[in-house]
Structure formats: structure tokens, C-alpha cells
Design an enzyme around this catalytic site. Structure first.
Site, PDB file in Angstrom:
ATOM      1  N   CYS A   1      72.966  -8.256 -38.332  1.00 16.42           N
ATOM      2  CA  CYS A   1      71.603  -8.534 -38.758  1.00 16.42           C
ATOM      3  C   CYS A   1      70.899  -9.273 -37.631  1.00 16.42           C
ATOM      4  O   CYS A   1      71.508  -9.597 -36.622  1.00 16.42           O
ATOM      5  CB  CYS A   1      71.595  -9.380 -40.027  1.00 16.42           C
ATOM      6  SG  CYS A   1      72.364 -10.988 -39.785  1.00 16.42           S
TER       7      CYS A   1
ATOM      8  N   CYS B   1      72.422 -12.449 -36.293  1.00 14.87           N
ATOM      9  CA  CYS B   1      73.527 -12.371 -35.348  1.00 14.87           C
ATOM     10  C   CYS B   1      72.985 -12.401 -33.929  1.00 14.87           C
ATOM     11  O   CYS B   1      73.570 -13.005 -33.034  1.00 14.87           O
ATOM     12  CB  CYS B   1      74.311 -11.072 -35.552  1.00 14.87           C
ATOM     13  SG  CYS B   1      75.091 -10.950 -37.136  1.00 14.87           S
TER      14      CYS B   1
ATOM     15  N   ASP C   1      75.051  13.094 -59.305  1.00 16.34           N
ATOM     16  CA  ASP C   1      76.422  12.675 -59.514  1.00 16.34           C
ATOM     17  C   ASP C   1      76.365  11.588 -60.590  1.00 16.34           C
ATOM     18  O   ASP C   1      75.340  10.939 -60.751  1.00 16.34           O
ATOM     19  CB  ASP C   1      76.992  12.120 -58.204  1.00 16.34           C
ATOM     20  CG  ASP C   1      78.447  11.730 -58.343  1.00 16.34           C
ATOM     21  OD1 ASP C   1      79.199  12.526 -58.891  1.00 16.34           O
ATOM     22  OD2 ASP C   1      78.795  10.618 -57.918  1.00 16.34           O
TER      23      ASP C   1
ATOM     24  N   ASP D   1      76.232   8.968 -54.320  1.00 14.95           N
ATOM     25  CA  ASP D   1      76.328   7.701 -53.615  1.00 14.95           C
ATOM     26  C   ASP D   1      76.982   7.885 -52.255  1.00 14.95           C
ATOM     27  O   ASP D   1      77.223   6.925 -51.544  1.00 14.95           O
ATOM     28  CB  ASP D   1      77.074   6.648 -54.439  1.00 14.95           C
ATOM     29  CG  ASP D   1      78.445   7.136 -54.867  1.00 14.95           C
ATOM     30  OD1 ASP D   1      78.846   8.209 -54.391  1.00 14.95           O
ATOM     31  OD2 ASP D   1      79.098   6.453 -55.651  1.00 14.95           O
TER      32      ASP D   1
ATOM     33  N   ASP E   1      81.212  12.299 -53.199  1.00 15.92           N
ATOM     34  CA  ASP E   1      80.513  13.571 -53.328  1.00 15.92           C
ATOM     35  C   ASP E   1      79.950  14.030 -51.998  1.00 15.92           C
ATOM     36  O   ASP E   1      79.022  14.816 -51.939  1.00 15.92           O
ATOM     37  CB  ASP E   1      79.397  13.446 -54.374  1.00 15.92           C
ATOM     38  CG  ASP E   1      78.651  12.139 -54.222  1.00 15.92           C
ATOM     39  OD1 ASP E   1      78.679  11.585 -53.126  1.00 15.92           O
ATOM     40  OD2 ASP E   1      78.053  11.687 -55.211  1.00 15.92           O
TER      41      ASP E   1
END
Lengths: 815, 57
Positions: free
Chosen positions: A92, A95, A509, A712, A716
Site C-alpha cells: 500500500c 509501505c 456462481d 469469485d 470458477d
């Protein structure tokens, strides 16, 4: 489970490392994190913990580094030394801040700048005061791994090309603006009259300003046109050069006859098309930076396990290891990986167990448990334990390498509408050239002077050059995707926009998409004690378990204050047991608790409605667990995956838009139907493996449907790839973005409908842009053929088509 | 009339300065990282007077 105060990972209570610094108690998952915390704290950089926002959990790596690779990258800068390194572990913006601060506080370091986009640091230091070794040690001491920056030739090339384009565009803009001063004066002179001397001077100044634009800024087009003509193909560059070049030459002839000049047209064509190209190259560069980051994930070295000598055993932590560069292991070799290290290559665990952070490959932020027989993937991070694994895939066959290839392929994909433009241009260019020739010949044979005939021919060429064409597609896509990103929808590229606007079927899904994908306590009841007491007791016990259900209890209590448990044991397939206040306490499935309840029957402990509800909940996919204490039933708990709140509304929105909706899942028919009924989905495909999901998608596509798959991105992935448009939902990593076509940054199903709508709108705008880019110019062509074209008309058409395109593109932002 | 030439020269000079400045910014790599600065501006330097920044002993 407690959460580490440094790396934010959840970890088992028994591993906790505590630090009672300055009155506040802090807890860490390992000594590495504690060390990093103490260093940051002692440097007064505590602000880091307040500032970090998009921090993805992960432990401090702090690997040792190979010095030789860095040494060759150091270059002298005056009396100082300078180098570029890559920092592994930047998660991020904080950092970046932390690394810069800690380096700047180091004696001898003159400057340190970390590039947030590329994770590259440029460090400058005084070699008399500090060596590279100490600097690198400093970086690894706060938990980041410095890596030598290996400049990839193609990457440097791209960087150079992009900078070159920017300079050419900036230069063209500068001269165009200067030119406009004189052009405006000349326009005024056209209407109000202007004395010949001023006009000539302005013409000359215009020529001086236009020449660098055409020959320096326009050099890429000149080169492209020459290449095209050599192969007798008429590309966009030919059209640009024909328009700009003929306007330029014609204007020069006009300078001597006192006619009107077209210099501003020349610069405007070149400037606007360069702008379009620069926008496109920016998007391309972003994609290649992702590839560079993916490449840097792969470790350079592997710890190879040597074949055992007589009497030796190959066990974790034993000697006989050798560090070997990564290209050398072959399938079948054994490698050892210690906690915090990146796994070098794909393989199967032979000994030991651990958890791996695979977020860089899957986007799944929770660590994945790995035991003997489990597959591990190169580039992922080993978190807690050491293990030995057998290499199964190397080189280009590893998952990481395949993902990198997929990203590279994705980059070369172009929006089909751009291909259409290219096709139109291939017909349009020769047509314009022929038309221009015909116009010249007509006027010549009609008896006008050769110079007038030439002027009319040139007018056709100039007016036909649609300078806004280069902007039409990239600008609309830029604004559409930027607007999408601000709403939490990341769209991969132009082709995705075009495909998603004509979708027929949306396939969802179930787990993690329609449902939250995590276990939650939906109902609980105590027996012989209050509901809350039962929950507290259960949570105290479950806290020590690592079963996925245990988190549901901890989330439900929300407290950190638990009863002490002794004699804790896990009984696989049954439940857990432990002693609380000297009383034997058990949690587990029906059979396990029923046989343990010797003092009171489990069946009579709860009202019959609750037992019926338990049966119903189990058929709907929930897990029902029971609690007993001292041989008596004490509680019943329903744990299930909760449906997202907005799911029903999102389904309704999509149905309203006339789309078919299908839910696909690996769960059984009953569970699937229960969820589907709750959100209003009528078609359900249950009990499908990840591969079968992909097959269902291809079956739909064979039936002529255009399918958008929402998942997600974890179990899948094949279906996401198979679908016309794959949409990944939830936490978006760079790689999730590259493996799906679209990524929803917020877990909000309503964004699906929004994304489809946005795509439709953006595509409409592209089509309108292309229309406007051609429209004014096409209308003016007959005037040019008829010899009636005034320069003011040409300039007006130019400006109008560009303004229409820009203004129209901005509409993509409006709701 | 001559004032016009002076103005033209001034306009050209200002434009030229802007162009040279632009070339310098590109060459010195100021466009290399367009992501970071927007976060960097939110990072205040340590202000010792802020109570939460006073280091505990």
C-alpha cells in the site's frame, strides 16, 4: 483467533508472541513481525500503522539477499553511488512512505524514492559512510525483500517509446498553440481584410511553426505511411500523411499566390492523433507493469534437497541442502521451503505442512492449508511451516508462467470496433485518393487553370482527413473505464466493453458470489443455560480449533474474553472436546453429541420446532452443531453461508434489463434451490465441478447465447475464462484483474447490472464518436469537389468534429 | 505595428519557456510515476507537536 498487529494475519492463539510495550499490549504472529514492529516503533514511525489503508495481510518476509546481484547495478553519481532495486512486499502507499522514511533516517543515505506503481526504489548514498549491504539489511529488517532490478529490454523499450510519444505530442501542442495566434489573425483578416505585408509575414511564421510539427512530431506517421505504401496497403497513416502533407504543400504554393493557407489543419491533425496514441500507450504500459510485477514474484533461488547418503533421512531441517538458481531444478527434484519464503516452482508436498498465501494467483486473501499431497504453486508465499515438496512443473508450464502468458495475450487483444475502423479506413483511404484524383482531372478537363484544378483536388484530400478519428475510440474507452473504476468496476479493455453490452445470459456462481462465502451463525439456543452463555462456552472451545466453522462462533461473540480451556482435543469428523471449569465440554455433530449425552437425551433437550428447523436447515445446506457439558445437552447452533443482502435486488435489476439468469454451484440440489428461491433465480445448475461449470458455459455459448459469468475467481476460474465476459468479484488483485475481464472491487452484486449498463453506454458513445469524426468531413467533401470550399469551412469542420468527439465522450461520465 | 512584433516575440518567448520546461520535466522522469504522488501528498511529515506523535519512553 487473534490478529497480528503488524501483518494483520489471523493466527492460532498458541503461536502468539506478545509485547507489553509502553502500557499497550500488542500481539504478533511471529518474532519476525515483532522485530519489525519494534524497529518501526523505535524509529518513531508508528504513523505507519495509522496510515496504512489498503494493506493486504501478509507476514514480514525479511529474507536474506544475495549481494552480488546488487553490486553490478550500482552506478556512480558524482561522489555518490546510486542504484535501482525492486522492493518485494510493497502492499500500500504507506509501505512506500515507511521505506522512504526508514532509508532517509539511515546515516549516509542521501535520497530514497520509491515508485508506487512499479515498486522500484532509487536510492542514492555516500559510499564513504555506508555500503549497499547495510542499506539492503535495513530494508529487509522492516520486512521487505530487496531484489535486484533487472531491466527487461522490452520494458525499457516501451518506456522509451512512451516518453518519445509524450515529447512529440508536447512539442506538437506547443507549436500548434503558437500557430493559433497567427491563424486566428489570418481568419480575422479573411473576413475584415488584412494588408498583404502582414499576411505574408504571418504566412511565413505559420510555415516556420508548422514544419517541425509535420516533420518531427509527425515522423511516426510519415514512417508508417511509407511502410504502408511500400506494401501497397492503405493504412491510417497514409490518410494522415495524405491529408496533412497535401495541406502543407498546398499552403506553401498558396503563400506565393496570396491565397488562404491550411497550416493550422496540418498541426491539428497531427496533435490530436498523437494525443489519441498517447492515451492508448498509457493503458498498454500499465498492463506491462503488471507483467513486470508478476515476473518479479518468481524467486531466483531454490533450496534443493540433496539425495540422502547412507543412513541419512531426508527430513525437514536436516542438512544436505544446496541453494540453486531456479532454472536448474527438474520435475522430480525435492525442494525445501521455509516460512516466509516464496515457493519457487509448482509441485506436490511430500513432507511437512503449512499454509500458503496464494492471493497473487487466485485473489483469495485467506491462507490455504497445505498438507502432504497438496499442490503448491510457484510465486506464492509459504506462511507458517517448513515443508519439502516434489517439483512437478517448471519453466513455461508453471501456473505463474501461464498467467503471465495470458496477460500478454490479453494485451494484444484489440477492441473489435477498432478492427472495424481499420477496415473502413482501408476502403476509405483509396476512395478518397481516387476521388481527389478524379476531382483534379475533372476540373482540369473542364477548362479551369491547372492551379485551380490542383487546389480542388487538394481540398478533397484535406477535408477528408478525419483528425478526430484517432481520438474517437481511445478517448471514449478511457473515460468509460475511468468512470467505471470510480464506481468500483474495473474493465479490462475495449473488447470487454463491446462484448458486455450484448449479453443474453448472466450466470452466477453461488458460493462467495450470491452468498458471502463465509460461515456465520444464523441461529443458536442454549439448554440448561442462557443462549449467550451457550455461545460463550462454544466460542471458548472453538477458539482453539482451526475448523472453518470456528470462525463463525468467534464472529458471533465479538468478544475476546474467553473461559480458559484445558485438555483440548480435536476429534476429526466428530467435533472438539475440552474441559471448562473442570467440566467436560463437547461440540460436534449430532451423532457425536447424542452418544456423549448420557445424563439427558439430546432429542428432548430442545423444543420440537427447533429440531424441525434444524432438519430443514440441514437440507438447505446449513451445518447444525450441538454443545454438551457434563453429559447434558447445552446448546444447538445453526451455521450457514449467508446470502448477500442485495442479491435479490440485483437479480431483479438484471431481469428487468431482459437478461436470463442462471445460478451454478458445486452444492447439492436442495441447498442450491433454497438459495435460488431466496434471491429469485429460476434456473439452477447444481452439483457441477469447476470443469463442468466451464462446460455448461460453453454449452450455452454453442446454443448461441452470449454469457457473462460472475464468480469469485477462485473455484470458477475455468468458467470465467470460458464465458464471453468473466467478472470476478471481491478483493481485486492485479492478477485477478488480468484473469477476469472485469473485476468488481466492492462485493456488491448490483454492480453487475451497472457494469453492463456502463459498457452499453460507452460502446454507444464510441459509435457516435466515429460518426461525428466522419460526419462533418464527409458533408464537406461535395463542397470540395464542387470547388466551393473555403478554408474557414475546412477549419470549422475540423474543430467541430474534434469538439463533438471530446464532448460526446465526456457523456460517459454522466449517470 | 511594431508593438505587434514585440507581442509576437513575447508570446513566442513565453511559449518557448513552457516548452523547454515541459521537455525538462519529461527528461527528468517526472511522468514515470503518476500513481504515487497522489498518496504522497497525504503523508504528513512527522510533526513532533502532535500529541500522538510524541514518542513514549
Amino acid at each position: 483467533m487473534p490478529t497480528c498487529d503488524h501483518c494483520l494475519l489471523e493466527f492460532p492463539e498458541r503461536d502468539a508472541v506478545r509485547s507489553g510495550n509502553n502500557g499497550t499490549s500488542r500481539v504478533f504472529c511471529c518474532h519476525g513481525c515483532l522485530g519489525v514492529y519494534q524497529l518501526i516503533n523505535s524509529e518513531g514511525l508508528d504513523d505507519f500503522y495509522r496510515k496504512r489503508s489498503k494493506w493486504q495481510p501478509g507476514p514480514a518476509s525479511g529474507q536474506t539477499v544475495d549481494l552480488a546481484a546488487f553490486a553490478e547495478n550500482i552506478r556512480p553519481a558524482g561522489t555518490d553511488a546510486e542504484t535501482d532495486i525492486v522492493l518485494d512486499g510493497i502492499r500500500c502507499a504507506s509501505c512506500v512512505w515507511l521505506n522512504e522514511k526508514i532509508l532517509m533516517k539511515t546515516q549516509g543515505v542521501i535520497s530514497a524514492q520509491v515508485n508506487y506503481a512499479t515498486h522500484r526504489a532509487r536510492i542514492r548514498w555516500n559510499p564513504a559512510e555506508i555500503g549497499i549491504e547495510a542499506i539492503l539489511k535495513r530494508i529487509s529488517s522492516i520486512g521487505y525483500t530487496p531484489k535486484p532490478f533487472v531491466a527487461k529490454a522490452y520494458e525499457e523499450e516501451q518506456q522509451r517509446a512512451s516518453q518519445d510519444l509524450l515529447i512529440r505530442f508536447g512539442t506538437a501542442s506547443f507549436f500548434s498553440m503558437q500557430l493559433m495566434i497567427f491563424s486566428l489573425a489570418l481568419y480575422a483578416g479573411y473576413f475584415q481584410g488584412i494588408d498583404d505585408k502582414t499576411k505574408n509575414i504571418f504566412h511565413l511564421l505559420s510555415l516556420l511553426l508548422t514544419t517541425p510539427v509535420l516533420f518531427y512530431s509527425g515522423w511516426p506517421f510519415l514512417k508508417g505511411a511509407l511502410r504502408g505504401l511500400r506494401h501497397v496497403t492503405f493504412n491510417m497513416d497514409v490518410l494522415i500523411v495524405a491529408g496533412a502533407g497535401s495541406a502543407y504543400l498546398y499552403s506553401i504554393t498558396q503563400m506565393f499566390t496570396g491565397g488562404e493557407v491550411y497550416f493550422d489543419t496540418v498541426t491539428m491533425i497531427i496533435t490530436l492523433i498523437l494525443l489519441g496514441r498517447y492515451i492508448e500507450s498509457g493503458a498498454k504500459r500499465k498492463a506491462s507493469e503488471t507483467i513486470a510485477r508478476l515476473l518479479s514474484l518468481a524467486p531466483q533461488e531454490a533450496r534443493k534437497v540433496l539425495p540422502p547418503e547412507k543412513g541419512d533421512i531426508v527430513a525437514i531441517g536436516m542438512p544436505h541442502r544446496v541453494m540453486t538458481p531456479v532454472p536448474s531444478p527438474v520435475p522430480g527434484d525435492l525442494l525445501e521451503v521455509i516460512p516466509g519464503e516464496r515457493i519457487p516452482l509448482d509441485g506436490v508436498i511430500r513432507e511437512g505442512a503449512s499454509e500458503a498465501d496464494e492471493s497473487m494467483l487466485t485473489g483469495e486473501s485467506l491462507p490455504v492449508a497445505k498438507t502432504v499431497g497438496a499442490e503448491v504453486f510457484g510465486g506464492t508465499v509459504n506462511l507458517y511451516g517448513s515443508f519439502i515438496y516434489e517439483v512437478s512443473r517448471i519453466g513455461n508450464d508453471t501456473v505463474l508462467a501461464r498467467i503471465i502468458r495470458a496477460v500478454e495475450d490479453a494485451q494484444s487483444r484489440r477492441a473489435p470496433v477498432q478492427a472495424l475502423v481499420d477496415r473502413v479506413v482501408r476502403i476509405f483511404v483509396p476512395a478518397v485518393l481516387l476521388l481527389s484524383l478524379a476531382t483534379g482531372l475533372y476540373w482540369f478537363f473542364a477548362g479551369t487553370s491547372p492551379s485551380l484544378a490542383m487546389m480542388n483536388a487538394v481540398s478533397v484530400l484535406v477535408i477528408a482527413c478525419p483528425c478526430a478519428l484517432g481520438l474517437a475510440t481511445p478517448l471514449a474507452i478511457l473515460i468509460g473505464t475511468t468512470h467505471g473504476a470510480s464506481r468500483g468496476i474495473l474493465i479490462k479493455g475495449g473488447d470487454v466493453i463491446e462484448k458486455s453490452k450484448r449479453i443474453d445470459v448472466v450466470v452466477f456462481d453461488k458460493t462467495g458470489t450470491i452468498t458471502e462465502g463465509k460461515q456465520a451463525l444464523s441461529f443458536f439456543r442454549g439448554s440448561g443455560m442462557s443462549d449467550d452463555e451457550a455461545l460463550h462456552l462454544a466460542a471458548s472451545l472453538e477458539r482453539l480449533s482451526e475448523h472453518s466453522i470456528s470462525k463463525a462462533f468467534l464472529r458471533a461473540t465479538g468478544s475476546r474474553d474467553f473461559s480458559p480451556v484445558s485438555h483440548f482435543a480435536v476429534l476429526p469428523g466428530k467435533g472438539v472436546r475440552g474441559e471448562v471449569d473442570g467440566k467436560e465440554t463437547l461440540i460436534g455433530n449430532h451423532g457425536f453429541i447424542a452418544s456423549a449425552c448420557t445424563n439427558q437425551s439430546l432429542e428432548n433437550a430442545f423444543p420440537v420446532e427447533i429440531m424441525n428447523a434444524a432438519l430443514a436447515a440441514e437440507t438447505a445446506g446449513a451445518t447444525v452443531v450441538y454443545l454438551s457439558q457434563s453429559g447434558k445437552p447445552a446448546g444447538i447452533f445453526f451455521v450457514s453461508d449467508t446470502i448477500r443482502q442485495e442479491a435479490a435486488a440485483a437479480v431483479k435489476m438484471l431481469e428487468h434489463a431482459g437478461l436470463d439468469i442462471i445460478m451454478i454451484t458445486g452444492d447439492g440440489q436442495n441447498t442450491a434451490m433454497a438459495v435460488a428461491n431466496a434471491v429469485g433465480i429460476k434456473t439452477v445448475l447444481a452439483r457441477r465441478s469447476p470443469i463442468e461449470k466451464a462446460e455448461e458455459i460453453s454449452r450455452l455459448r454453442e446454443a448461441g447465447k452470449r454469457v457473462l459469468m460472475v464468480g469469485d475467481g477462485i473455484n470458477d476460474a475455468p468458467a470465467l475464462v470460458e464465458a464471453e465476459v468473466g467478472m470476478a468479484m471481491g478483493r481485486a488483485t492485479d492478477i485477478a484483474l488480468e484473469s477476469a475481464d472485469m473485476v468488481l472491487m466492492r462485493a456488491d452484486l448490483r454492480l453487475v447490472a451497472e457494469a453492463i449498463r456502463l459498457s452499453g453506454k460507452t460502446f454507444t458513445i464510441i459509435k457516435q464518436n466515429l460518426f461525428w469524426a466522419f460526419f462533418y468531413n464527409a458533408v464537406a467533401i461535395p463542397l470540395a469537389i464542387a470547388g466551393l470550399l473555403h478554408p474557414i469551412v475546412a477549419a470549422g469542420a475540423m474543430a467541430l468534429s474534434s469538439l463533438s468527439v471530446v464532448g460526446n465522450s465526456l457523456r460517459a461520465r454522466v449517470r | 505595428m511594431s508593438s505587434m512584433y514585440v507581442l509576437i516575440l513575447i508570446a513566442f518567448g513565453v511559449g518557448l519557456a513552457a516548452w523547454l520546461l515541459f521537455l525538462w520535466t519529461v527528461k527528468s522522469g517526472q511522468y514515470d510515476d503518476v500513481e504515487g504522488p497522489k498518496y504522497r501528498m497525504l503523508d504528513d511529515d512527522d510533526d513532533e507537536s502532535r500529541p500522538e506523535n510524541i514518542r513514549p519512553l
